[in-house]
Design a protein around this motif. Structure first.
Motif, PDB file in Angstrom:
ATOM      1  N   ALA B  96      11.591  -5.535   9.757  1.00 19.53           N
ATOM      2  CA  ALA B  96      10.333  -4.820  10.443  1.00 19.53           C
ATOM      3  C   ALA B  96       9.035  -5.463   9.702  1.00 19.53           C
ATOM      4  O   ALA B  96       9.176  -5.513   8.448  1.00 19.53           O
ATOM      5  CB  ALA B  96      10.569  -3.301  10.458  1.00 19.53           C
ATOM      6  N   TRP B  97       8.139  -5.843  10.601  1.00 17.06           N
ATOM      7  CA  TRP B  97       7.087  -6.326   9.909  1.00 17.06           C
ATOM      8  C   TRP B  97       6.284  -5.620   8.758  1.00 17.06           C
ATOM      9  O   TRP B  97       5.728  -5.774   7.981  1.00 17.06           O
ATOM     10  CB  TRP B  97       5.880  -7.045  10.991  1.00 17.06           C
ATOM     11  N   ARG B  98       6.380  -4.194   9.066  1.00 16.75           N
ATOM     12  CA  ARG B  98       5.795  -3.318   8.348  1.00 16.75           C
ATOM     13  C   ARG B  98       6.213  -3.177   6.869  1.00 16.75           C
ATOM     14  O   ARG B  98       5.949  -3.008   5.846  1.00 16.75           O
ATOM     15  CB  ARG B  98       5.579  -1.887   8.807  1.00 16.75           C
ATOM     16  N   GLU B  99       7.450  -3.713   6.878  1.00 17.30           N
ATOM     17  CA  GLU B  99       8.299  -3.735   5.735  1.00 17.30           C
ATOM     18  C   GLU B  99       7.778  -4.888   4.682  1.00 17.30           C
ATOM     19  O   GLU B  99       7.793  -4.819   3.460  1.00 17.30           O
ATOM     20  CB  GLU B  99       9.598  -3.898   5.532  1.00 17.30           C
ATOM     21  N   LEU B 100       6.844  -5.978   5.302  1.00 18.79           N
ATOM     22  CA  LEU B 100       6.501  -6.952   4.565  1.00 18.79           C
ATOM     23  C   LEU B 100       5.294  -6.761   3.943  1.00 18.79           C
ATOM     24  O   LEU B 100       4.797  -7.302   2.892  1.00 18.79           O
ATOM     25  CB  LEU B 100       6.498  -8.410   5.526  1.00 18.79           C
ATOM     26  N   GLY B 101       4.393  -5.925   4.259  1.00 19.38           N
ATOM     27  CA  GLY B 101       3.097  -5.464   4.076  1.00 19.38           C
ATOM     28  C   GLY B 101       2.800  -5.692   2.363  1.00 19.38           C
ATOM     29  O   GLY B 101       2.281  -6.384   1.860  1.00 19.38           O
ATOM     30  N   PRO B 102       3.635  -4.733   1.775  1.00 18.77           N
ATOM     31  CA  PRO B 102       3.720  -4.756   0.190  1.00 18.77           C
ATOM     32  C   PRO B 102       4.058  -5.971  -0.357  1.00 18.77           C
ATOM     33  O   PRO B 102       3.314  -6.307  -1.397  1.00 18.77           O
ATOM     34  CB  PRO B 102       4.627  -3.609  -0.041  1.00 18.77           C
ATOM     35  N   ARG B 103       4.860  -6.843   0.118  1.00 15.36           N
ATOM     36  CA  ARG B 103       5.406  -7.930  -0.381  1.00 15.36           C
ATOM     37  C   ARG B 103       4.315  -8.948  -0.662  1.00 15.36           C
ATOM     38  O   ARG B 103       4.213  -9.671  -1.502  1.00 15.36           O
ATOM     39  CB  ARG B 103       6.526  -8.657   0.193  1.00 15.36           C
ATOM     40  N   PHE B 104       3.445  -8.900   0.549  1.00 17.22           N
ATOM     41  CA  PHE B 104       2.647  -9.909   0.556  1.00 17.22           C
ATOM     42  C   PHE B 104       0.961  -9.526   0.260  1.00 17.22           C
ATOM     43  O   PHE B 104       0.075 -10.184   0.840  1.00 17.22           O
ATOM     44  CB  PHE B 104       2.344 -10.740   1.886  1.00 17.22           C
ATOM     45  N   ALA B 105       0.869  -8.459  -0.167  1.00 17.78           N
ATOM     46  CA  ALA B 105      -0.372  -7.687  -0.563  1.00 17.78           C
ATOM     47  C   ALA B 105      -1.397  -8.412  -1.202  1.00 17.78           C
ATOM     48  O   ALA B 105      -2.535  -8.401  -0.938  1.00 17.78           O
ATOM     49  CB  ALA B 105      -0.171  -6.379  -1.358  1.00 17.78           C
TER      50      ALA B 105
END
Lengths: 207, 244
Positions: B96-105
């Motif tokens: 899910a896209w929202r799972e990527l938020g923290p990785r690319f903060a």
């Protein structure tokens, strides 16, 4: 060349079958870590290696570089005995339906950067040639969901038997793959060679 | 998973088999998954870093993003910053896209793509990583303003997206034949005006037909070219020398 080993001609392939058990152990136990299959003698043989099984060997200069096993669905096979949870309806069974398992290619013969290597393409072409000559029209597969794309890309008609399930950390799906002359033509195109991959059999064996 | 739900999914795959154009595939997917909040689909292989915008188009198999977003995405090379694209090579499981938020903060480029996508109602999505037969990294994204998905829907979407991608590749294989890409005179004329930046209404005025008629010809041209929107149809037709 691709060789089909059955009880009828197994006496000619004693040395090669010995290589098969070791290749299977190297690929499935040592590499893929399917530890249930580990054997102290380094020969991976399981309950489905009966006289009913057909062994498909890719042999180059006396060396087994690729392998697949075909099991008749009219007898116990992996989907019916080991992974029945992957099939949510009736098991696909019949003389025209064989299960394709234990696909393995020697590490030395895997192409880099390709999802499928030339040895696998030859094995598959051999299976299709054999199938079309013997009234077989579909294979039963259990594979990572990703491979379903390759099955479709190879012009098989794929019918999933259930939704993907997590098995040993991988998303696995069971499907049947129907093939016909178009599938074989597609393999010829990918291999860049339309000649038969099957090793010639000696005339006196056909009698 | 009930037997009925599986039958429904398998029935859907058979409907996919019967589609003859990328447009039809897109419509079918969006209709089927509307209640999951999915409003757009985008699928393709990942271009090498630095691939020019014109050639990036060739990597797209289906794309229903708003034209303005699609243009901006291409011209600004967002494919090389988009976290959903960059994550593709790292996993084989749908994400899910929202799972990527923290990785690319800490990545300004990635954050900008995600924020701007939000401005086009593409705030939420799920991407299915794929790999083609020749080893190309690929992905299938389903997105919308807000997805209403259950974790149990993921295996079903994984299956459908994988199958649909294979079908789209087959369709593309067929559409590159010159036979399929032969446009009727009215289709070519409408597409030529579209390439000049005219609106449907303006094209209708020039050609002496209704806006509806223009839409009909452009749609038909898109289908023949195996493209999903006007921008892509113009690009492909230019590349093949069907319009100037």
């Amino acid at each position: 060349m691709i060789h089909f080993v059955t009880p009828a001609n197994a006496y000619q392939y004693r040395a090669e079958m010995e290589q098969v058990w070791r290749l299977r152990h190297a690929v499935f136990v040592e590499e893929k870590r399917w530890m249930d299959l580990a054997r102290p003698d380094g020969r991976e043989i399981d309950q489905f290696d009966t006289p009913e099984a057909i062994h498909v060997l890719a042999i180059e200069e006396g060396r087994v570089i690729g392998y697949s096993r075909l099991l008749p669905t009219t007898r116990p096979h992996l989907l019916s005995e080991v992974l029945p949870q992957l099939c949510e309806g009736d098991l696909p069974r019949g003389p025209d339906t064989w299960e394709w398992t234990r696909q393995a290619v020697a590490r030395s013969h895997r192409a880099r950067g390709k999802a499928i290597n030339p040895v696998s393409l030859s094995l598959l072409a051999g299976i299709l040639e054999w199938g079309m000559a013997n009234g077989v029209r579909r294979l039963v597969l259990q594979m990572p969901t990703l491979y379903l794309l390759h099955v479709v890309q190879l012009h098989f008609r794929a019918h999933p038997l259930g939704l993907p399930q997590s098995i040993g950390g991988e998303d696995i799906i069971a499907a049947t793959a129907e093939f016909d002359a178009r599938t074989l033509a597609r393999l010829h195109e990918l291999r860049g060679d339309a000649r038969s991959v099957l090793a010639p059999t000696y005339p006196y064996l056909a009698a | 998973m009930s037997r009925k739900a599986l039958d429904q999914t398998l029935g859907f795959l058979r409907s996919l088999d019967r589609t003859a154009s990328t447009d039809e595939v897109a419509r079918l997917l969006l209709t089927e998954f509307a209640d999951l909040g999915i409003a757009h689909v985008m699928a393709g292989t990942v271009p090498q870093r630095g691939t020019p915008a014109r050639q990036q188009q060739g990597h797209v198999l289906v794309n229903t993003f708003p034209d303005a977003w699609g243009r901006r995405y291409l011209t600004r090379g967002y494919a090389f910053h988009d976290p959903t694209v960059r994550h593709l090579g790292l996993t084989t499981a749908p994400f899910a896209w929202r799972e990527l938020g923290p990785r690319f903060a800490d990545d300004a480029g990635a954050r900008r793509v995600m924020n701007e996508a939000g401005d086009f109602q593409l705030r939420d999505g799920i991407t299915i990583p794929l790999m083609t037969l020749d080893g190309g990294v690929a992905g299938f994204s389903l997105s919308g303003e807000r997805l209403a998905m259950d974790p149990a829907d993921r295996p079903m979407l994984h299956l459908v997206a994988t199958y649909a991608f294979g079908h789209l590749l087959r369709l593309r294989g067929q559409t590159v034949s010159p036979e399929a890409a032969r446009l009727a005179p009215r289709e070519r004329e409408a597409l030529q005006w579209a390439a000049e930046g005219k609106t449907d209404w303006e094209i209708g005025e020039v050609m002496g037909i209704s806006t509806h008629g223009v839409d009909f010809h452009l749609r038909s041209a898109r289908t023949k070219l195996g493209t999903t929107n006007r921008t892509q149809a113009v690009a492909v037709a230019l590349r093949r020398g069907l319009i100037h």
